[in-house]
Design a protein around this motif. Structure first.
Motif, PDB file in Angstrom:
ATOM      1  N   LEU A  10      38.923  10.875  14.588  1.00 31.34           N
ATOM      2  CA  LEU A  10      38.663  12.266  14.223  1.00 31.34           C
ATOM      3  C   LEU A  10      39.650  12.673  13.145  1.00 31.34           C
ATOM      4  CD1 LEU A  10      38.114  13.804  17.762  1.00 31.34           C
ATOM      5  CD2 LEU A  10      36.383  13.187  16.077  1.00 31.34           C
ATOM      6  N   LYS A  11      39.361  12.247  11.919  1.00 34.42           N
ATOM      7  CA  LYS A  11      40.236  12.581  10.803  1.00 34.42           C
ATOM      8  C   LYS A  11      39.380  12.877   9.582  1.00 34.42           C
ATOM      9  CE  LYS A  11      40.995   7.739   9.684  1.00 34.42           C
ATOM     10  NZ  LYS A  11      41.948   6.690   9.461  1.00 34.42           N
ATOM     11  N   THR A  14      37.577   9.943   7.656  1.00 29.66           N
ATOM     12  CA  THR A  14      36.467   9.401   8.434  1.00 29.66           C
ATOM     13  C   THR A  14      35.287  10.363   8.425  1.00 29.66           C
ATOM     14  OG1 THR A  14      38.041   8.251   9.846  1.00 29.66           O
ATOM     15  CG2 THR A  14      35.808   8.458  10.675  1.00 29.66           C
ATOM     16  N   ALA A  15      35.551  11.655   8.582  1.00 32.62           N
ATOM     17  CA  ALA A  15      34.473  12.647   8.584  1.00 32.62           C
ATOM     18  C   ALA A  15      33.765  12.688   7.228  1.00 32.62           C
ATOM     19  CB  ALA A  15      35.029  14.025   8.941  1.00 32.62           C
ATOM     20  N   TYR A  55      29.765  14.089  16.816  1.00 35.65           N
ATOM     21  CA  TYR A  55      31.000  13.666  16.166  1.00 35.65           C
ATOM     22  C   TYR A  55      31.643  14.840  15.434  1.00 35.65           C
ATOM     23  CZ  TYR A  55      34.291  11.711  12.918  1.00 35.65           C
ATOM     24  OH  TYR A  55      35.437  11.487  12.189  1.00 35.65           O
ATOM     25  N   LEU A  56      30.852  15.571  14.638  1.00 37.39           N
ATOM     26  CA  LEU A  56      31.412  16.695  13.890  1.00 37.39           C
ATOM     27  C   LEU A  56      31.880  17.815  14.812  1.00 37.39           C
ATOM     28  CD1 LEU A  56      29.246  17.054  10.686  1.00 37.39           C
ATOM     29  CD2 LEU A  56      31.538  16.119  10.939  1.00 37.39           C
ATOM     30  N   ARG A  58      33.184  17.374  17.803  1.00 34.32           N
ATOM     31  CA  ARG A  58      34.495  16.925  18.315  1.00 34.32           C
ATOM     32  C   ARG A  58      35.565  17.110  17.246  1.00 34.32           C
ATOM     33  NH1 ARG A  58      33.932  10.955  20.016  1.00 34.32           N
ATOM     34  NH2 ARG A  58      34.326  11.107  17.888  1.00 34.32           N
ATOM     35  N   TYR A  59      35.227  16.814  15.979  1.00 31.42           N
ATOM     36  CA  TYR A  59      36.176  16.986  14.875  1.00 31.42           C
ATOM     37  C   TYR A  59      36.532  18.464  14.718  1.00 31.42           C
ATOM     38  CZ  TYR A  59      38.194  16.622  10.184  1.00 31.42           C
ATOM     39  OH  TYR A  59      39.029  16.697   9.108  1.00 31.42           O
ATOM     40  N   TYR A  60      35.529  19.324  14.802  1.00 27.08           N
ATOM     41  CA  TYR A  60      35.768  20.765  14.712  1.00 27.08           C
ATOM     42  C   TYR A  60      36.707  21.234  15.823  1.00 27.08           C
ATOM     43  CZ  TYR A  60      35.037  25.656  15.705  1.00 27.08           C
ATOM     44  OH  TYR A  60      35.248  26.969  16.014  1.00 27.08           O
ATOM     45  N   LYS A  62      38.932  19.559  17.444  1.00 28.61           N
ATOM     46  CA  LYS A  62      40.265  19.049  17.155  1.00 28.61           C
ATOM     47  C   LYS A  62      40.945  19.933  16.118  1.00 28.61           C
ATOM     48  CE  LYS A  62      42.503  15.047  15.035  1.00 28.61           C
ATOM     49  NZ  LYS A  62      42.700  15.351  13.630  1.00 28.61           N
TER      50      LYS A  62
END
Length: 75
Positions: A10-11, A14-15, A55-56, A58-60, A62
């Protein structure tokens, strides 16, 4: 779909890479599925969209935790 991988770190890099790969994936494979009116392929591709969304999300979450000062309370 070889270039697009679900999951991963989650960086930012990578996103961004996932977004670029997914955009290309949608332009090619999803367009073919729509044009051919293939319900099985469309169903599979919608599952890929769901995975990308997860995925996005989870990134949000974080980023919201790490950078709470940048969160807009009005949203």
């Amino acid at each position: 779909m070889n270039d697009y991988q679900i999951g991963g770190a989650l960086k930012l890099l990578t996103a961004v890479e996932k977004t670029e790969a997914f955009a290309e994936f949608l332009k090619t494979r999803f367009m073919r599925a729509l044009e051919s009116e293939d319900p099985t392929e469309i169903h599979y591709l919608m599952a890929q969209i769901d995975d990308y969304h997860s995925y996005l999300w989870r990134y949000y979450k974080k980023l919201a935790q790490e950078r709470s000062q940048r969160m807009d309370p009005g949203v």
